[in-house]
Design an enzyme around this catalytic site. Structure first.
Site, mmCIF file in Angstrom:
data_model
loop_
_atom_site.group_PDB
_atom_site.id
_atom_site.type_symbol
_atom_site.label_atom_id
_atom_site.label_comp_id
_atom_site.label_asym_id
_atom_site.label_seq_id
_atom_site.Cartn_x
_atom_site.Cartn_y
_atom_site.Cartn_z
ATOM 1 N N ASP A 132 -38.127 -26.735 56.966
ATOM 2 C CA ASP A 132 -37.374 -26.553 58.210
ATOM 3 C C ASP A 132 -36.325 -25.455 58.078
ATOM 4 O OD1 ASP A 132 -35.857 -28.065 56.457
ATOM 5 O OD2 ASP A 132 -35.922 -29.883 57.652
ATOM 6 N N ASN A 147 -31.003 -41.504 59.231
ATOM 7 C CA ASN A 147 -31.634 -42.032 60.456
ATOM 8 C C ASN A 147 -33.162 -42.055 60.339
ATOM 9 O OD1 ASN A 147 -32.302 -39.332 60.613
ATOM 10 N ND2 ASN A 147 -31.515 -39.008 62.682
ATOM 11 N N HIS A 187 -35.129 -39.519 59.464
ATOM 12 C CA HIS A 187 -35.871 -38.283 59.763
ATOM 13 C C HIS A 187 -36.505 -37.719 58.495
ATOM 14 C CE1 HIS A 187 -32.061 -35.442 59.364
ATOM 15 N NE2 HIS A 187 -32.650 -35.593 58.194
ATOM 16 N N GLU A 195 -36.782 -35.895 64.092
ATOM 17 C CA GLU A 195 -35.761 -36.902 64.364
ATOM 18 C C GLU A 195 -36.409 -38.123 65.032
ATOM 19 O OE1 GLU A 195 -32.963 -36.518 63.079
ATOM 20 O OE2 GLU A 195 -32.019 -34.587 63.474
HETATM 21 C C1 F6R Z 1 -33.891 -30.670 54.729
HETATM 22 C C2 F6R Z 1 -34.631 -31.756 55.379
HETATM 23 C C3 F6R Z 1 -33.938 -33.032 55.713
HETATM 24 C C4 F6R Z 1 -33.245 -33.648 54.484
HETATM 25 C C5 F6R Z 1 -32.559 -34.956 54.841
HETATM 26 C C6 F6R Z 1 -31.815 -35.535 53.653
HETATM 27 O O1 F6R Z 1 -34.723 -29.543 54.524
HETATM 28 O O2 F6R Z 1 -35.777 -31.587 55.664
HETATM 29 O O3 F6R Z 1 -34.882 -33.940 56.225
HETATM 30 O O4 F6R Z 1 -34.201 -33.866 53.495
HETATM 31 O O5 F6R Z 1 -31.652 -34.751 55.882
HETATM 32 O O6 F6R Z 1 -30.781 -34.690 53.290
HETATM 33 P P1 F6R Z 1 -30.000 -34.890 51.938
HETATM 34 O O7 F6R Z 1 -30.961 -34.693 50.824
HETATM 35 O O8 F6R Z 1 -28.929 -33.835 51.941
HETATM 36 O O9 F6R Z 1 -29.439 -36.281 51.957
#
Ligand code: F6R
Length: 232
Positions: free
Chosen positions: A67, A135, A137, A142
């Site tokens: 992403d 959440n 995702h 989302e």
């Molecule tokens: C980032 C991504 C997000 C993160 C998720 C967890 O490229 O795809 O889905 O993996 O928000 O973030 P962290 O690892 O910072 O807790």
């Protein structure tokens, strides 16, 4: 679904980097999809360490990132492009032409996402590494994301806006795109992930917890530490 419980973040990073190195040893032109955020940082550090010791060769691998924020300038320190070059790509021998990132500067997100899907179709993902949002995702799929969603422009959920301190939108691989990967590894570390991990493992498959769609993949491994597993 295979679940591997590890002690802590260090063990999670050790194991994940070992798996990646093993997969590259088996297939030197591995196609790997990578996340950003805190979860993979230790893994990336280990990969750099092992590369410096001559234990792994990245010269033939191809990467896709999951992403990118939108809109975001290429050299903005908030961009995932910046994160990837700063935390991994600049420190290993990956070839620039083998790096694929969603373009957060594009004037046509629809075209960009279609082009990205096309590139993935031509280079099917062997190994998909994921983090999980509090959440539920994955990528920026989302809550409310559909199982058949492809790479697209999305609105960030309010809690993501708050946690990530980013006010715009994002480009993300879709759930369908992620599920097509031959192998998927999801990393979860820390207490803040415990509820999402519990719902992922024990709850229903539900679009309000996008990570739960992973249960429909045959080749999914969760690597979770004690704190993330504390509600199981
Ligand atoms: C980032 C991504 C997000 C993160 C998720 C967890 O490229 O795809 O889905 O993996 O928000 O973030 P962290 O690892 O910072 O807790």
């Amino acid at each position: 679904m295979k679940i591997i419980k590890v002690k802590d973040y260090n063990e999670l990073s050790d194991l994940t980097s070992k798996i990646i190195i093993k997969e590259i040893a088996k297939k030197s032109n591995l196609v790997i999809s990578l996340p950003t955020g805190k979860s993979p940082l230790g893994t990336y550090k280990n990969l750099i360490k092992e590369y410096k010791k001559g234990k792994v060769d990245f010269s033939r691998i191809k990467t896709f990132n999951l992403d990118e924020y939108y809109p975001v300038k290429k050299n903005d320190i908030k961009s995932y492009r910046y994160y990837m070059f700063n935390n991994l790509f600049n420190k290993i021998n990956i070839k620039k032409e083998n790096i694929h990132l969603l373009d957060g500067t594009t004037k046509s997100p629809i075209k960009e996402c279609k082009y990205y899907e096309e590139k993935i179709r031509k280079n099917p993902i062997d190994l998909q590494i994921l983090g999980i949002g509090v959440n539920g995702h994955i990528g920026f799929n989302e809550p409310g994301s559909e199982k058949n969603s492809k790479t697209r422009l999305v609105n960030l959920a309010p809690e993501t806006v708050k946690r990530n301190k980013y006010l715009g939108k994002a480009l993300t691989m879709g759930i369908y795109t992620i599920l097509k990967s031959k192998k998927i590894i999801l990393l979860a570390s820390g207490k803040e992930k415990a509820v999402a991990v519990k719902d992922l493992i024990l709850g229903d498959v539900d679009k309000n917890l996008p990570a739960s769609f992973l249960r429909e993949s045959k080749n999914i491994t969760l690597i979770i530490d004690k704190q993330a597993a504390s509600l199981l």
